[in-house]
Design a protein around this motif. Structure first.
Motif, PDB file in Angstrom:
ATOM      1  N   MET A 185     -14.939  -1.936   8.714  1.00  0.00           N
ATOM      2  CA  MET A 185     -13.855  -2.139   7.747  1.00  0.00           C
ATOM      3  C   MET A 185     -13.589  -0.832   6.994  1.00  0.00           C
ATOM      4  O   MET A 185     -13.907  -0.657   5.831  1.00  0.00           O
ATOM      5  N   ASP A 186     -13.060   0.154   7.747  1.00  0.00           N
ATOM      6  CA  ASP A 186     -12.823   1.472   7.176  1.00  0.00           C
ATOM      7  C   ASP A 186     -11.343   1.602   6.798  1.00  0.00           C
ATOM      8  O   ASP A 186     -10.601   2.402   7.357  1.00  0.00           O
ATOM      9  N   LYS A 187     -10.933   0.816   5.820  1.00  0.00           N
ATOM     10  CA  LYS A 187      -9.536   0.791   5.411  1.00  0.00           C
ATOM     11  C   LYS A 187      -9.384   1.372   4.013  1.00  0.00           C
ATOM     12  O   LYS A 187     -10.345   1.473   3.252  1.00  0.00           O
ATOM     13  N   ILE A 188      -8.157   1.738   3.694  1.00  0.00           N
ATOM     14  CA  ILE A 188      -7.845   2.173   2.341  1.00  0.00           C
ATOM     15  C   ILE A 188      -6.528   1.537   1.910  1.00  0.00           C
ATOM     16  O   ILE A 188      -5.544   1.543   2.655  1.00  0.00           O
ATOM     17  N   TYR A 189      -6.551   0.933   0.728  1.00  0.00           N
ATOM     18  CA  TYR A 189      -5.356   0.343   0.132  1.00  0.00           C
ATOM     19  C   TYR A 189      -4.910   1.211  -1.033  1.00  0.00           C
ATOM     20  O   TYR A 189      -5.743   1.757  -1.771  1.00  0.00           O
ATOM     21  N   ALA A 190      -3.607   1.318  -1.206  1.00  0.00           N
ATOM     22  CA  ALA A 190      -3.053   2.022  -2.362  1.00  0.00           C
ATOM     23  C   ALA A 190      -2.606   1.004  -3.408  1.00  0.00           C
ATOM     24  O   ALA A 190      -1.942   0.023  -3.078  1.00  0.00           O
ATOM     25  N   ILE A 191      -2.973   1.247  -4.661  1.00  0.00           N
ATOM     26  CA  ILE A 191      -2.587   0.401  -5.775  1.00  0.00           C
ATOM     27  C   ILE A 191      -1.678   1.206  -6.702  1.00  0.00           C
ATOM     28  O   ILE A 191      -2.054   2.279  -7.168  1.00  0.00           O
ATOM     29  N   ILE A 192      -0.491   0.674  -6.946  1.00  0.00           N
ATOM     30  CA  ILE A 192       0.471   1.341  -7.825  1.00  0.00           C
ATOM     31  C   ILE A 192       0.823   0.385  -8.966  1.00  0.00           C
ATOM     32  O   ILE A 192       1.511  -0.613  -8.742  1.00  0.00           O
ATOM     33  N   PRO A 193       0.372   0.651 -10.180  1.00  0.00           N
ATOM     34  CA  PRO A 193       0.763  -0.186 -11.316  1.00  0.00           C
ATOM     35  C   PRO A 193       2.140   0.248 -11.833  1.00  0.00           C
ATOM     36  O   PRO A 193       2.429   1.435 -11.937  1.00  0.00           O
ATOM     37  N   VAL A 194       2.981  -0.731 -12.138  1.00  0.00           N
ATOM     38  CA  VAL A 194       4.336  -0.421 -12.615  1.00  0.00           C
ATOM     39  C   VAL A 194       4.660  -1.303 -13.814  1.00  0.00           C
ATOM     40  O   VAL A 194       4.546  -2.530 -13.736  1.00  0.00           O
ATOM     41  N   SER A 195       5.066  -0.683 -14.910  1.00  0.00           N
ATOM     42  CA  SER A 195       5.457  -1.448 -16.096  1.00  0.00           C
ATOM     43  C   SER A 195       6.881  -1.959 -15.927  1.00  0.00           C
ATOM     44  O   SER A 195       7.516  -1.767 -14.879  1.00  0.00           O
ATOM     45  N   LYS A 196       7.409  -2.601 -16.945  1.00  0.00           N
ATOM     46  CA  LYS A 196       8.765  -3.153 -16.865  1.00  0.00           C
ATOM     47  C   LYS A 196       9.782  -2.045 -16.672  1.00  0.00           C
ATOM     48  O   LYS A 196       9.688  -0.978 -17.279  1.00  0.00           O
ATOM     49  N   PHE A 197      10.788  -2.307 -15.845  1.00  0.00           N
ATOM     50  CA  PHE A 197      11.850  -1.342 -15.655  1.00  0.00           C
ATOM     51  C   PHE A 197      12.521  -0.994 -16.983  1.00  0.00           C
ATOM     52  O   PHE A 197      12.927   0.137 -17.212  1.00  0.00           O
ATOM     53  N   THR A 198      12.643  -1.981 -17.850  1.00  0.00           N
ATOM     54  CA  THR A 198      13.313  -1.740 -19.127  1.00  0.00           C
ATOM     55  C   THR A 198      12.515  -0.822 -20.050  1.00  0.00           C
ATOM     56  O   THR A 198      13.059  -0.289 -21.017  1.00  0.00           O
TER      57      THR A 198
END
Length: 223
Positions: free
Chosen positions: A1-14
């Motif tokens: 299980m040699d995987k990598i996930y990317a996590i991108i946190p995003v606040s409200k567009f406003t």
């Protein structure tokens, strides 16, 4: 299980990029964030196994689906660090490493992110600092350390890693260090962002930049 996930946190567009007000309107700041997200996800799609955008904003989550990436609804009464812990908990058992990266580093494609990910496959901890002492990329095993995003997070993350017995690798990158918060940052994108959606969008707003010799290095204006 040699995987990598990317996590991108995003606040409200406003809430996007309020420090750029009044140079950019609320709608323009929202469209800027969309362009930057497109650049970030477009680069990462070729290099990671899965991209997860976590947000509590329905508009953000809907836009993420248009970008053809996975989404995670942020818990109520959360904040940035809690949201990242939530996302890492979701990833635990599914992937060996996670890449945590902000949404506002549109020059990611100009750096050798492939090399960074390859380096991290053999390491416990890799970090890319932002200008001003923050963190613009972090590769660790899910829930490997406590999240400390906020003021001067770079040193806090390094200290947390060392406390866990990790040997942090610091990867310095001009392009990755450039997150967009000020008009001068927009000028840097105009200079260095050839081929990015972010530069194309800024050009559509008739933004121009010139070099100056003063307190600020760049003068950014709109026609």
């Amino acid at each position: 299980m040699d995987k990598i996930y990317a996590i991108i946190p995003v606040s409200k567009f406003t809430d996007a990029k309020t420090r750029l007000s009044p140079f950019l309107s609320s709608e323009e700041r929202e469209d800027l964030l969309k362009a930057m997200l497109k650049d970030v996800t477009g680069t990462l799609k070729r290099l990671v196994d899965k991209i997860i955008i976590i947000s509590r904003d329905r508009e953000v989550l809907d836009y993420a689906k248009k970008l053809k990436v996975d989404t995670l609804v942020e818990n109520e009464d959360s904040n940035l660090n809690k949201a990242l812990n939530q996302a890492m908990t979701y990833c635990r058992g599914k992937t060996r490493k996670v890449l945590i990266i902000p949404s506002d580093v549109p020059l990611i494609g100009k750096t050798n992110i492939k090399l960074i990910i390859k380096q991290a496959s053999k390491l416990d901890f890799l970090i890319v600092p932002s200008k001003g002492g923050g963190t613009n990329a972090l590769i660790i095993k899910p829930c490997g350390i406590n999240m400390e995003f906020g003021e001067f997070s770079f040193q806090k993350h390094v200290e947390n890693a060392e406390a866990k017995g990790f040997s942090p690798l610091v990867h310095d990158s001009f392009y990755m260090a450039l997150d967009v918060n000020t008009t001068e940052d927009l000028g840097e994108i105009m200079i260095h962002g050839k081929g990015t959606d972010t530069k194309k969008y800024l050009e559509s707003l008739n933004i121009s930049v010139e070099s100056i010799h003063g307190h600020e290095r760049l003068k950014v204006t709109r026609d």
